[in-house]
Design an enzyme around this catalytic site. Structure first.
Site, PDB file in Angstrom:
ATOM      1  N   GLU A  37       0.480   7.602  11.635  1.00 44.66           N
ATOM      2  CA  GLU A  37      -0.886   7.178  11.942  1.00 44.66           C
ATOM      3  C   GLU A  37      -1.658   8.177  12.797  1.00 44.66           C
ATOM      4  OE1 GLU A  37      -0.516   2.321  11.684  1.00 44.66           O
ATOM      5  OE2 GLU A  37      -0.115   3.304  13.617  1.00 44.66           O
TER       6      GLU A  37
ATOM      7  N   ASP B 296      -4.792   1.858   2.057  1.00 42.84           N
ATOM      8  CA  ASP B 296      -5.156   1.165   3.299  1.00 42.84           C
ATOM      9  C   ASP B 296      -5.696   2.150   4.331  1.00 42.84           C
ATOM     10  OD1 ASP B 296      -2.557   2.268   3.290  1.00 42.84           O
ATOM     11  OD2 ASP B 296      -1.866   0.934   4.870  1.00 42.84           O
TER      12      ASP B 296
ATOM     13  N   TYR C   9      -7.975   9.131 -16.903  1.00 40.93           N
ATOM     14  CA  TYR C   9      -8.907   9.799 -16.013  1.00 40.93           C
ATOM     15  C   TYR C   9      -9.145  11.249 -16.429  1.00 40.93           C
ATOM     16  CZ  TYR C   9      -7.786   5.823 -12.993  1.00 40.93           C
ATOM     17  OH  TYR C   9      -7.592   4.569 -12.487  1.00 40.93           O
TER      18      TYR C   9
ATOM     19  N   HIS D  29       0.864  -1.184   0.000  1.00 37.25           N
ATOM     20  CA  HIS D  29       0.000   0.000   0.000  1.00 37.25           C
ATOM     21  C   HIS D  29       0.901   1.236   0.000  1.00 37.25           C
ATOM     22  CE1 HIS D  29      -4.178  -1.097   0.000  1.00 37.25           C
ATOM     23  NE2 HIS D  29      -3.963  -2.075   0.870  1.00 37.25           N
TER      24      HIS D  29
END
Length: 432
Positions: free
Chosen positions: A411, A137, A335, A132
Site C-alpha cells: 500500500e 480496488d 480489446y 480484487h
C-alpha cells in the site's frame, strides 16, 4: 486487465521520491500527503467488498458519495454501474479524462489480511469466491484521491477533468455488453471529447513505486476464437467408415502455427496465436462427429490483427476440407491494441520522472496482456502506465502475479500513483 505474463523490465528502487517542481502549479506531493491515509482506507474497504463485472453496485455508490461530497457533477448508471464526474477548473482550457476500472475477479483470496475478501457470487452458473486479484480496488481508491487533490487545486486549473470510473474491464458477463466500449457507445465522449486521457495499472512485476511507461504500442489486442470441426462419426476400429474430425483438428492446429512463423512480418510487431482448449470425443473406440478448438490471438498492430483473423479462418477451412471435414471459425472480437500516444508520452515522461526519480521510471517490454483502456486511446491521445506494488525484499519475478489468489499490493505504492496522476493532470491543465 486481461492478463498474460507481464514481461516488464525491473529497475532498482532508490527508496525516495524526488519532489515534483513545476512553476505555477500546486504541490502534488503536499496534496497527496493529505489524502494518503484516506486512499488506503478506501482501498481496504473496496478490497473487502469486491464485485464482479457489471455488478459493481456497492462500489459505484461509494465512489458517487465521495465525488458528490467534493461538489462535483456526478452521473451514475453509465454502462450499467459506471460513475462519471466533471470538475470545472477556474480558468478556461481543455478537458482531460482520467480512468479507473472497478471490477473484481472470480478468484478466492488466500492472502492473510485483516481486510481479505470473503465475498462470493455466481459466475457461469457456479458459486465462486470474488477478489480484487488485479488491483482495481487500488485504481478506484487512487482516483478518488486524485479527484480530491484536483478539487483542492481547482483554482489553478486551466481546463476541466472528467473522472471515469469504469465497470467490467475484465469482460462483461455472457450475453451482456460492458466496459469502456459500452461507456463510449452510450456517449461518454459525445458531448465533449477529452483532449487527452490517462490511465494507470498496478503490477506485481515491478518493485513498489517503480513506474513503467512505454511509447507507442504497449499492450496487445485480444481476440478469442472457436473453430468447430465437423466430420462423420464412426467406430474407432473402422475409421474409413467416417470422417475423423480429431485428425482434421490436429492438422488445423499444426497449420495455424505457420501464420506467425511464416505468414506475418514479425519484424514489424510480434504476434501470438494459441490454442487453449480441445473438446471432442468421449470413448477410445468412437470417432466423434465434432471437435471444438478454442484459442486466443494477440497482436500489437491493428492491420496485422485483421490479417491474422482472415488467415486463421482460411487455414481452418482448407485444412479440414483436405480430409473431408468442414471447419467454421467464429472470432469474438476483444480489446484493440493499447497505444500510448508518442507525443503525449514525450511531454509527460519528465513529469513522471520528477515524481519518482530517474532510476524509478523504466520503459517496459511489450505486454501481451490486453486492456480496454485501448478504446479510449483510439478516440483521443492516451497515456497508460504501470505502477509497481511488490515490496522491498520480494522478487517481482517470482511473487504472485496479477489475477493470482495470492496477489498482494504494497500500500505504500498508492501515494506514488496518486501523486503521479495528480501531477500529470496539473501539468496538462497548467495555465502555461
Amino acid at each position: 486487465m486481461r492478463l498474460s505474463t507481464l514481461a516488464l523490465c525491473v529497475a532498482t528502487l532508490s527508496g525516495t521520491f524526488a519532489p515534483a517542481v513545476f512553476a505555477n502549479t500546486p504541490d502534488a506531493a503536499k496534496l497527496t500527503a493529505n489524502v494518503e491515509q484516506k486512499v488506503i482506507e478506501w482501498r481496504r474497504d473496496l478490497h473487502q467488498h469486491p464485485e464482479l463485472s457489471n455488478r459493481e453496485f456497492r462500489t459505484s455508490k461509494v465512489i458517487a458519495q465521495h465525488l458528490e461530497s467534493l461538489g462535483l457533477e456526478v452521473q451514475t448508471g453509465v454502462a450499467h454501474t459506471g460513475v462519471v464526474a466533471i470538475l470545472k477548473g477556474a480558468k478556461p482550457g481543455p478537458l482531460i479524462g482520467i480512468r479507473a476500472d472497478m471490477d473484481a475477479l472470480p478468484v478466492t483470496e488466500v492472502v492473510d489480511l485483516p481486510f481479505a475478501s470473503k465475498a462470493t457470487d455466481t459466475y457461469r452458473g457456479q458459486t465462486v469466491g470474488v477478489m480484487h486479484a488485479c488491483g482495481h480496488d487500488t485504481h478506484v481508491a487512487m482516483l478518488m484521491g486524485v479527484a480530491e487533490n484536483l478539487v483542492n487545486a481547482k483554482d489553478s486549473l486551466a481546463g476541466d477533468v472528467m473522472f471515469i470510473f469504469q465497470p467490467a474491464e475484465e469482460g462483461a458477463p455472457a450475453g451482456e455488453e460492458g466496459g469502456a466500449e459500452l461507456m463510449l457507445k452510450e456517449g461518454l465522449f459525445a458531448k465533449r471529447k477529452p483532449e487527452q486521457v490517462f490511465g494507470m495499472h498496478v503490477t506485481s512485476s515491478l518493485p513498489t513505486g517503480v513506474i513503467g511507461l512505454r511509447s507507442g504500442p504497449a499492450m496487445a489486442s485480444e481476440d478469442s476464437f472457436t473453430i468447430t470441426v465437423k466430420g462423420r462419426q464412426t467406430h474407432g476400429s473402422r475409421p474409413w467408415g467416417g470422417v475423423d474430425p480429431i485428425v482434421a483438428s490436429a492438422q488445423i492446429i499444426n497449420s495455424v502455427q505457420t501464420i506467425i512463423s511464416r505468414q506475418v512480418d514479425v519484424t514489424k510487431a510480434p504476434a501470438v496465436v494459441s490454442f487453449g482448449a480441445i473438446n471432442g470425443g468421449i470413448r477410445s473406440n468412437i470417432i466423434p462427429d465434432e471437435v471444438e478448438l478454442i484459442g486466443t490471438i494477440r497482436t500489437f498492430d491493428q492491420d496485422m490483427r485483421a490479417d491474422i483473423k482472415v488467415k486463421l479462418a482460411e487455414i481452418a477451412e482448407l485444412s479440414a476440407k483436405t480430409l473431408g471435414a468442414t471447419a467454421t471459425t467464429e472470432i469474438d472480437a476483444g480489446y484493440p491494441v493499447t497505444v500510448n500516444n508518442p507525443e503525449l508520452v514525450a511531454k509527460m515522461r519528465p513529469v513522471i520522472r520528477s515524481v519518482v526519480g530517474e532510476d524509478n521510471l523504466i520503459e517496459p517490454g511489450l505486454i501481451t496482456g490486453a486492456e480496454d483502456f485501448s478504446y479510449y486511446a483510439l478516440e483521443t491521445p492516451g497515456l497508460f502506465y504501470f505502477l509497481g506494488v511488490t515490496p522491498a525484499g520480494k522478487d517481482p519475478a517470482t511473487v504472485a502475479s496479477n489475477h493470482s489468489p495470492a496477489f498482494y499490493v504494497d500500500e505504500s505504492a498508492l501515494k506514488v500513483g496518486v501523486q503521479t496522476m495528480t501531477q500529470l493532470a496539473l501539468t496538462a491543465l497548467s495555465a502555461k
